[in-house]
Scaffold this motif. Structure first.
Motif, short mmCIF file in Angstrom:
data_model
loop_
_atom_site.label_atom_id
_atom_site.label_comp_id
_atom_site.label_asym_id
_atom_site.label_seq_id
_atom_site.Cartn_x
_atom_site.Cartn_y
_atom_site.Cartn_z
N ALA A 119 -9.49 42.55 -12.37
CA ALA A 119 -9.20 43.97 -12.15
C ALA A 119 -7.85 44.01 -11.44
N ILE A 120 -6.81 44.31 -12.19
CA ILE A 120 -5.45 44.12 -11.69
C ILE A 120 -4.71 45.46 -11.68
N GLY A 121 -3.92 45.68 -10.64
CA GLY A 121 -3.12 46.90 -10.57
C GLY A 121 -3.99 48.13 -10.64
N ALA A 122 -3.70 49.00 -11.60
CA ALA A 122 -4.49 50.22 -11.75
C ALA A 122 -5.94 49.91 -12.10
N GLY A 123 -6.20 48.74 -12.67
CA GLY A 123 -7.58 48.33 -12.94
C GLY A 123 -8.33 48.05 -11.64
N PHE A 124 -7.64 47.46 -10.67
CA PHE A 124 -8.21 47.25 -9.35
C PHE A 124 -8.49 48.59 -8.69
N ALA A 139 -14.50 37.51 -11.75
CA ALA A 139 -13.63 38.63 -11.40
C ALA A 139 -12.51 38.19 -10.46
N LYS A 140 -11.39 38.87 -10.59
CA LYS A 140 -10.25 38.71 -9.68
C LYS A 140 -9.71 40.11 -9.39
N PHE A 141 -9.06 40.24 -8.22
CA PHE A 141 -8.58 41.55 -7.80
C PHE A 141 -7.17 41.44 -7.26
N GLY A 142 -6.31 42.34 -7.68
CA GLY A 142 -4.93 42.31 -7.19
C GLY A 142 -4.26 43.66 -7.22
N GLU A 143 -3.68 44.06 -6.09
CA GLU A 143 -2.85 45.28 -6.02
C GLU A 143 -1.41 44.83 -6.27
N ALA A 169 -5.59 46.34 3.61
CA ALA A 169 -5.03 46.99 2.42
C ALA A 169 -3.51 46.84 2.39
N PHE A 170 -2.88 46.93 3.55
CA PHE A 170 -1.43 46.78 3.64
C PHE A 170 -1.02 45.37 3.20
N GLU A 171 -1.73 44.37 3.71
CA GLU A 171 -1.39 42.99 3.36
C GLU A 171 -1.54 42.74 1.87
N MET A 172 -2.63 43.19 1.28
CA MET A 172 -2.85 42.97 -0.14
C MET A 172 -1.81 43.69 -0.99
N THR A 173 -1.46 44.91 -0.58
CA THR A 173 -0.51 45.70 -1.36
C THR A 173 0.90 45.14 -1.25
N LEU A 174 1.31 44.78 -0.06
CA LEU A 174 2.68 44.30 0.15
C LEU A 174 2.89 42.86 -0.31
N SER A 175 1.83 42.05 -0.29
CA SER A 175 1.97 40.68 -0.78
C SER A 175 1.82 40.61 -2.29
N GLY A 176 1.05 41.54 -2.85
CA GLY A 176 0.81 41.53 -4.29
C GLY A 176 -0.03 40.36 -4.75
N ARG A 177 -0.75 39.73 -3.82
CA ARG A 177 -1.52 38.54 -4.20
C ARG A 177 -2.83 38.93 -4.90
N VAL A 178 -3.35 37.99 -5.68
CA VAL A 178 -4.61 38.18 -6.39
C VAL A 178 -5.69 37.36 -5.69
N VAL A 179 -6.83 37.99 -5.42
CA VAL A 179 -7.91 37.30 -4.72
C VAL A 179 -9.07 37.05 -5.66
N GLU A 180 -9.74 35.93 -5.45
CA GLU A 180 -10.92 35.59 -6.23
C GLU A 180 -12.11 36.43 -5.75
#
Length: 267
Positions: A119-124, A139-143, A169-180
């Protein structure tokens, strides 16, 4: 028999008061743009609100992905939803993908996202618009918007910080990393991680349990849960009092009470 709307790029079923919306453009990894999925999601949300036979909405994806979000090929070509100057592009967002958060935020029944794959970007963000998320171990998740030099234009920054807090949320959004999936559970993004072949059975078990509750009270409870996020306590309690008066005057309340009394009598 309830009429289920015919969708273009998604499948919709209804059984035992549980509606299941399956994003069905696995050739595009269920990208929301460059397909008819936006229209399909908005149509489903409106139908759910007008169909008294629905108590729960489950959203999942066909194929290997839940949703890849935006169509990157269209972005590269400045085409589709991403064409035009600033004003034109903004108008396309308002009339396009931004219809999803507005529609799902107004859905009156509980929404469960059964996240079968990435679930990536808008899918997340779509998954985060649900009330509950259950994830497959695949599943994987990434902003990941910032990785492409864009911002979460579908309201993702609004939803995620309410789900896991501003800092995470800030860290995930600004890093753009994908989490398992496992880390997503630790972060509070998903409630549960299950083997891939158990995703839908587990989701349907929960959905059916919720759908077995008195339907009118279920819808009112969902509304209260949403209202509690934006109201002061005193005003909220006033609304609770009115909603409770409505419940006490519904036949389903008396039926539920009688079932409880019968159950207590048998013990």
């Amino acid at each position: 028999m309830t009429n289920v709307p015919q969708l273009t790029d998604a499948l919709l079923t209804l059984e035992n008061r549980v509606a299941v919306l399956t994003l069905n453009r696995h050739d595009l990894r269920n990208a929301l743009t460059g397909s008819s999925l936006i229209d399909d999601i908005v149509t489903t949300a409106d139908w759910v609100n007008h169909c008294d036979d629905v108590s729960v909405l489950v959203i999942t994806g066909a194929g290997s992905a839940f949703s890849a979000g935006g169509n990157i090929r269209d972005m590269a070509e400045r085409g589709g939803d991403f064409a035009g100057d600033v004003a034109e592009c903004a108008d396309r967002y308002r009339k396009g993908i931004q219809r999803i958060p507005l529609a799902l935020q107004d859905v009156e029944v509980p929404i469960i996202a059964a996240v079968n794959g990435p679930a990536i970007g808008a899918g997340f963000d779509l998954a985060n618009m649900a009330d509950i998320r259950i994830a497959s171990e695949k599943a994987k998740f990434g902003e990941t918007f910032l990785n492409l030099g864009i911002i979460p234009g579908d309201g993702g920054a609004w939803f995620m910080q309410r789900l896991i807090g501003y800092q995470r949320a800030f860290e995930m959004t600004l890093s753009g990393r994908v989490v398992e999936a496992g880390e997503a559970k630790e972060l509070g993004i998903v409630m549960e991680v299950v083997p891939a072949d158990e995703l839908l059975p587990n989701t349907m078990k929960l959905a059916t349990r919720i759908a077995s509750q008195p339907p009118k009270a279920t819808r009112l409870t969902k509304r209260l849960m949403k209202m509690a996020q934006r109201m002061e306590l005193k005003d909220f309690l006033d609304v609770c009092a009115v909603f409770q008066g409505m419940c006490h005057n519904e036949p389903e309340h008396l039926e539920a009470v009688n079932r409880m009394l019968e159950s207590m009598a048998r013990k």
